[in-house]
Design an enzyme around this catalytic site. Structure first.
Site, PDB file in Angstrom:
ATOM      1  N   PHE A  38     -17.833   6.514  -8.767  1.00 27.58           N
ATOM      2  CA  PHE A  38     -17.038   6.980 -10.093  1.00 27.58           C
ATOM      3  C   PHE A  38     -16.544   6.108 -11.148  1.00 27.58           C
ATOM      4  O   PHE A  38     -16.024   5.140 -10.820  1.00 27.58           O
ATOM      5  CB  PHE A  38     -15.822   7.764  -9.492  1.00 27.58           C
ATOM      6  CG  PHE A  38     -14.841   8.314 -10.206  1.00 27.58           C
ATOM      7  CD1 PHE A  38     -15.084   9.775 -10.669  1.00 27.58           C
ATOM      8  CD2 PHE A  38     -13.568   7.976 -10.617  1.00 27.58           C
ATOM      9  CE1 PHE A  38     -14.167  10.395 -11.446  1.00 27.58           C
ATOM     10  CE2 PHE A  38     -12.512   8.387 -11.217  1.00 27.58           C
ATOM     11  CZ  PHE A  38     -12.819   9.753 -11.974  1.00 27.58           C
TER      12      PHE A  38
ATOM     13  N   PRO B 180     -12.278  -2.110 -19.068  1.00 30.56           N
ATOM     14  CA  PRO B 180     -11.641  -3.138 -19.202  1.00 30.56           C
ATOM     15  C   PRO B 180     -10.451  -2.614 -20.093  1.00 30.56           C
ATOM     16  O   PRO B 180      -9.295  -3.276 -19.895  1.00 30.56           O
ATOM     17  CB  PRO B 180     -12.511  -4.192 -19.717  1.00 30.56           C
ATOM     18  CG  PRO B 180     -13.812  -3.790 -19.274  1.00 30.56           C
ATOM     19  CD  PRO B 180     -13.849  -2.285 -19.495  1.00 30.56           C
TER      20      PRO B 180
ATOM     21  N   GLU C  49      -6.222   4.670  -8.837  1.00 29.15           N
ATOM     22  CA  GLU C  49      -6.335   5.949  -9.136  1.00 29.15           C
ATOM     23  C   GLU C  49      -4.884   6.488  -9.854  1.00 29.15           C
ATOM     24  O   GLU C  49      -4.280   7.629  -9.428  1.00 29.15           O
ATOM     25  CB  GLU C  49      -6.482   6.655  -7.774  1.00 29.15           C
ATOM     26  CG  GLU C  49      -7.997   6.568  -7.392  1.00 29.15           C
ATOM     27  CD  GLU C  49      -8.509   7.282  -6.373  1.00 29.15           C
ATOM     28  OE1 GLU C  49      -7.998   8.616  -6.361  1.00 29.15           O
ATOM     29  OE2 GLU C  49      -9.372   6.957  -5.498  1.00 29.15           O
TER      30      GLU C  49
ATOM     31  N   GLN D 120       7.590  -8.599   9.067  1.00 31.91           N
ATOM     32  CA  GLN D 120       8.829  -9.085   9.268  1.00 31.91           C
ATOM     33  C   GLN D 120       9.070  -9.039  11.086  1.00 31.91           C
ATOM     34  O   GLN D 120       9.568 -10.057  11.570  1.00 31.91           O
ATOM     35  CB  GLN D 120       9.750  -8.388   8.450  1.00 31.91           C
ATOM     36  CG  GLN D 120      11.165  -9.197   8.500  1.00 31.91           C
ATOM     37  CD  GLN D 120      11.254 -10.586   7.722  1.00 31.91           C
ATOM     38  OE1 GLN D 120      10.177 -10.591   7.050  1.00 31.91           O
ATOM     39  NE2 GLN D 120      12.359 -11.496   7.980  1.00 31.91           N
ATOM     40  N   ILE D 121       8.885  -7.913  11.434  1.00 33.28           N
ATOM     41  CA  ILE D 121       9.332  -7.812  12.948  1.00 33.28           C
ATOM     42  C   ILE D 121       8.428  -8.629  13.896  1.00 33.28           C
ATOM     43  O   ILE D 121       9.066  -9.332  14.574  1.00 33.28           O
ATOM     44  CB  ILE D 121       9.045  -6.458  13.409  1.00 33.28           C
ATOM     45  CG1 ILE D 121      10.227  -5.445  12.730  1.00 33.28           C
ATOM     46  CG2 ILE D 121       8.826  -6.202  14.580  1.00 33.28           C
ATOM     47  CD1 ILE D 121      10.036  -3.927  12.857  1.00 33.28           C
ATOM     48  N   HIS D 122       7.303  -9.066  13.245  1.00 34.59           N
ATOM     49  CA  HIS D 122       6.309  -9.920  14.001  1.00 34.59           C
ATOM     50  C   HIS D 122       6.626 -11.567  13.650  1.00 34.59           C
ATOM     51  O   HIS D 122       5.900 -12.216  14.432  1.00 34.59           O
ATOM     52  CB  HIS D 122       4.752  -9.613  13.700  1.00 34.59           C
ATOM     53  CG  HIS D 122       4.063  -8.560  14.375  1.00 34.59           C
ATOM     54  ND1 HIS D 122       4.646  -7.251  13.782  1.00 34.59           N
ATOM     55  CD2 HIS D 122       3.337  -8.169  15.261  1.00 34.59           C
ATOM     56  CE1 HIS D 122       3.699  -6.346  14.682  1.00 34.59           C
ATOM     57  NE2 HIS D 122       2.986  -7.155  15.488  1.00 34.59           N
TER      58      HIS D 122
ATOM     59  N   ALA E 133      -9.533   0.580 -20.780  1.00 33.60           N
ATOM     60  CA  ALA E 133      -8.706   1.897 -20.892  1.00 33.60           C
ATOM     61  C   ALA E 133      -8.809   2.264 -19.277  1.00 33.60           C
ATOM     62  O   ALA E 133      -9.687   2.549 -18.573  1.00 33.60           O
ATOM     63  CB  ALA E 133      -9.895   2.795 -21.416  1.00 33.60           C
TER      64      ALA E 133
HETATM   65  C1  LIG Z   1      -1.698  10.033 -17.088  1.00 31.55           C
HETATM   66  C2  LIG Z   1      -2.634  11.197 -17.742  1.00 31.55           C
HETATM   67  C3  LIG Z   1      -2.569  12.319 -16.757  1.00 31.55           C
HETATM   68  C4  LIG Z   1      -2.160  11.442 -18.945  1.00 31.55           C
HETATM   69  O1  LIG Z   1      -3.585  12.280 -19.589  1.00 31.55           O
HETATM   70  P1  LIG Z   1      -3.254  12.720 -21.167  1.00 31.55           P
HETATM   71  O2  LIG Z   1      -2.015  12.502 -21.785  1.00 31.55           O
HETATM   72  O3  LIG Z   1      -4.192  11.962 -22.033  1.00 31.55           O
HETATM   73  O4  LIG Z   1      -3.783  14.180 -21.149  1.00 31.55           O
HETATM   74  P2  LIG Z   1      -3.181  15.546 -20.989  1.00 31.55           P
HETATM   75  O5  LIG Z   1      -2.647  15.878 -22.432  1.00 31.55           O
HETATM   76  O6  LIG Z   1      -2.119  15.810 -19.852  1.00 31.55           O
HETATM   77  O7  LIG Z   1      -4.364  16.539 -20.600  1.00 31.55           O
HETATM   78  C5  LIG Z   1      -5.564  16.497 -21.513  1.00 31.55           C
HETATM   79  C6  LIG Z   1      -6.139  17.875 -21.237  1.00 31.55           C
HETATM   80  O8  LIG Z   1      -6.621  17.549 -19.753  1.00 31.55           O
HETATM   81  C7  LIG Z   1      -6.260  18.797 -19.064  1.00 31.55           C
HETATM   82  N1  LIG Z   1      -5.755  18.352 -17.708  1.00 31.55           N
HETATM   83  C8  LIG Z   1      -4.976  17.213 -17.502  1.00 31.55           C
HETATM   84  N2  LIG Z   1      -4.614  17.007 -16.273  1.00 31.55           N
HETATM   85  C9  LIG Z   1      -5.495  17.936 -15.680  1.00 31.55           C
HETATM   86  C10 LIG Z   1      -5.388  18.162 -14.129  1.00 31.55           C
HETATM   87  N3  LIG Z   1      -5.091  17.523 -13.422  1.00 31.55           N
HETATM   88  N4  LIG Z   1      -6.263  19.315 -13.846  1.00 31.55           N
HETATM   89  C11 LIG Z   1      -6.880  20.223 -14.848  1.00 31.55           C
HETATM   90  N5  LIG Z   1      -6.898  19.869 -16.223  1.00 31.55           N
HETATM   91  C12 LIG Z   1      -6.034  18.908 -16.736  1.00 31.55           C
HETATM   92  C13 LIG Z   1      -4.981  19.272 -19.798  1.00 31.55           C
HETATM   93  O9  LIG Z   1      -4.683  20.825 -19.444  1.00 31.55           O
HETATM   94  C14 LIG Z   1      -5.436  19.096 -21.144  1.00 31.55           C
HETATM   95  O10 LIG Z   1      -6.428  20.283 -21.336  1.00 31.55           O
HETATM   96  P3  LIG Z   1      -6.466  20.926 -23.063  1.00 31.55           P
HETATM   97  O11 LIG Z   1      -7.207  19.833 -23.823  1.00 31.55           O
HETATM   98  O12 LIG Z   1      -5.397  21.219 -23.549  1.00 31.55           O
HETATM   99  O13 LIG Z   1      -7.412  21.976 -22.812  1.00 31.55           O
HETATM  100  C15 LIG Z   1      -4.198  10.742 -17.577  1.00 31.55           C
HETATM  101  O14 LIG Z   1      -4.283   9.497 -18.495  1.00 31.55           O
HETATM  102  C16 LIG Z   1      -4.067   9.950 -16.098  1.00 31.55           C
HETATM  103  O15 LIG Z   1      -4.111  10.557 -15.148  1.00 31.55           O
HETATM  104  N6  LIG Z   1      -4.052   8.589 -16.236  1.00 31.55           N
HETATM  105  C17 LIG Z   1      -4.516   7.562 -15.224  1.00 31.55           C
HETATM  106  C18 LIG Z   1      -6.112   7.561 -15.141  1.00 31.55           C
HETATM  107  C19 LIG Z   1      -6.384   7.151 -13.576  1.00 31.55           C
HETATM  108  O16 LIG Z   1      -5.922   7.477 -12.615  1.00 31.55           O
HETATM  109  N7  LIG Z   1      -7.270   6.151 -13.872  1.00 31.55           N
HETATM  110  C20 LIG Z   1      -7.856   5.597 -12.472  1.00 31.55           C
HETATM  111  C21 LIG Z   1      -9.349   5.810 -12.413  1.00 31.55           C
HETATM  112  S1  LIG Z   1      -9.988   5.675 -10.892  1.00 31.55           S
HETATM  113  C22 LIG Z   1      -9.853   4.471  -9.938  1.00 31.55           C
HETATM  114  O17 LIG Z   1      -8.650   3.858 -10.167  1.00 31.55           O
HETATM  115  C23 LIG Z   1     -10.408   3.913  -8.974  1.00 31.55           C
HETATM  116  C24 LIG Z   1     -11.821   4.389  -9.073  1.00 31.55           C
HETATM  117  S2  LIG Z   1     -12.654   3.868  -7.813  1.00 31.55           S
HETATM  118  O18 LIG Z   1     -12.215   3.291  -6.396  1.00 31.55           O
HETATM  119  O19 LIG Z   1     -14.046   3.209  -7.974  1.00 31.55           O
END
Ligand SMILES: CC(C)(COP(=O)(O)OP(=O)(O)OC[C@H]1O[C@@H](n2cnc3c(N)ncnc32)[C@H](O)[C@@H]1OP(=O)(O)O)[C@@H](O)C(=O)NCCC(=O)NCCSC(=O)CCS(=O)O
Length: 379
Positions: free
Chosen positions: A122, A127, A362, A335-337, A129
């Protein structure tokens, strides 16, 4: 909300526990010590259907309930956090196709991924974002036959060993999150370059990579066949993924508590098992209470997921609470260990290291708080 664990869910969790204890757990220390990839377990996991456990039967998956999925991931993580991370990253890729793909894309990719023949990755984070994926710079420009993808993705689990990556990229730079689309990219396509694995503190067998892209993808790889739907898909996928992280947390924390209970009963000071000391009993009581609360949050989110309604709030609460609580539980278990817990002869220090990332990936704890607060304030 009622949380129901059915007889089928329990049977699956029990079978999973037996499998994990026999097959996965014995290799966990070696995987960690040598930073060997947990992908070594792919065939065994595929044989019993784990790689498709997040998918419905009509897509080749096992079609188990979201609660059963939670319990299964919990068992996997209790045995080996790295293996759970490899599997749940694969789920992020296949969930992307399940939620965002066309019927033809689901038919083309999901049965192979569910059987474990194809491994997914996925590719959302970059870097510059991470918490704010809408700021991504990877571009997808239309060509005569499809798209040219250019950019760099970072911290991508499974990338080197994957067969396909679901890559999120901007098809319209000026449209913010609405300009993001997703593509199914062959790992071995020309112009897909994967780095060596990052050297990480924990989850050392759940390898993460940087992926540099300058590649062509055919038009039929645009997820859902429509531009601009990628952000929404990624968010839906992460709602699922965060519950699986919560399950990984309660799995590892449960293993830490079990180890602490065993140690407390068998370790003696002045001819008395240390379990007789009230200070230690209270630590164990707090650990068990927090673990149970984290499980309740996780199972509540899983129940909500099963109901098919949006569950961003429940999922964020489950991940936030479980990742923070699991960190505390594993730290107390160590800590317990005493000094023994700090040695590499015991799994406690691995549990502590493996759990640390759960508060970050995530969506960090701070991102989860933002999601929760926003929902509170919007209602
Ligand atoms: C923190 C955030 C949720 C903030 O998001 P935004 O403020 O940029 O966006 P929103 O205004 O909330 O939403 C925009 C748009 O999307 C729709 N939306 C939002 N969330 C959902 C949802 N859960 N389900 C369905 N739709 C959703 C919302 O309704 C809006 O729709 P419209 O455009 O108005 O129609 C977000 O930025 C965030 O989650 N950030 C964290 C990112 C993250 O977790 N990154 C990690 C990636 S993966 C990883 O870490 C490991 C991968 S691996 O192991 O390889």
């Amino acid at each position: 909300m009622n949380i129901t664990i059915t007889e089928d869910d329990r049977m699956l969790a029990d079978a999973m526990q037996r499998f994990c204890r026999e097959v996965i757990a014995p290799a966990a220390a070696d995987i960690d010590e040598g930073s060997h990839s947990a992908v070594r377990h792919r065939a065994a996991l595929s044989d019993i259907g784990i790689m498709g456990m997040n998918l419905p039967e009509h897509c080749g998956g096992t079609g188990v309930s979201a609660v059963a999925l939670y319990l299964a991931v919990e068992q996997l993580a209790a045995a080996c956090g790295s293996t759970a991370s490899m599997v749940t990253a694969h789920f992020l890729a296949t969930d992307s196709i399940l939620h965002g793909g066309t019927e033809a894309q689901r038919r083309r990719w999901l049965p192979g991924a569910a059987s474990g023949e194809l491994l997914g990755a996925f590719a959302l984070t970059e870097p510059n974002a991470g918490s704010n994926p809408a700021a991504m710079r990877t571009l997808a420009e239309k060509t005569g036959s499809g798209y040219r993808l250019r950019g760099v993705k970072h911290f991508i689990s499974n990338a080197a060993e994957a067969d396909f990556l679901v890559v999120y990229a901007k098809t319209d730079k000026s449209a913010g999150h609405r300009g993001i689309s997703a593509f199914i990219v062959d790992r071995h396509a020309a112009g897909v370059a994967v780095s060596a694995p990052e050297r990480t503190m924990g989850l050392r067998g759940g390898h993460v990579f940087e992926v540099a892209l300058d590649c062509e993808v055919p038009a039929d790889r645009l997820l859902g066949g429509e531009e601009g739907r990628g952000f929404r898909t990624a968010m839906q996928v992460l709602d699922n993924g965060r519950v699986e992280i919560a399950a990984s947390c309660t799995g590892i924390a449960g293993a830490a508590l079990e180890a602490a209970l065993h140690w407390a009963r068998t370790r003696e000071v002045n001819d008395h098992p240390i379990a007789e000391f009230q200070g230690l009993q209270w630590m164990l009581a707090d650990m068990a209470t927090e673990l149970e609360a984290a499980r309740m949050f996780g199972l509540r989110a899983a129940t909500r997921r099963e109901q098919g309604e949006r569950f961003s709030q429940e999922s964020a609460m489950a991940k936030l609470y479980a990742s923070e609580a699991a960190g505390r539980i594993a730290d107390r278990a160590l800590q317990i260990h005493g000094g023994y817990g700090y040695t590499r002869e015991m799994p406690l220090e691995r549990y502590v290291r493996d759990l640390r990332i759960m508060r970050i990936y995530e969506g960090s704890s701070e991102v989860q708080r933002n999601i929760i607060a926003r929902t509170l304030l919007n209602h």
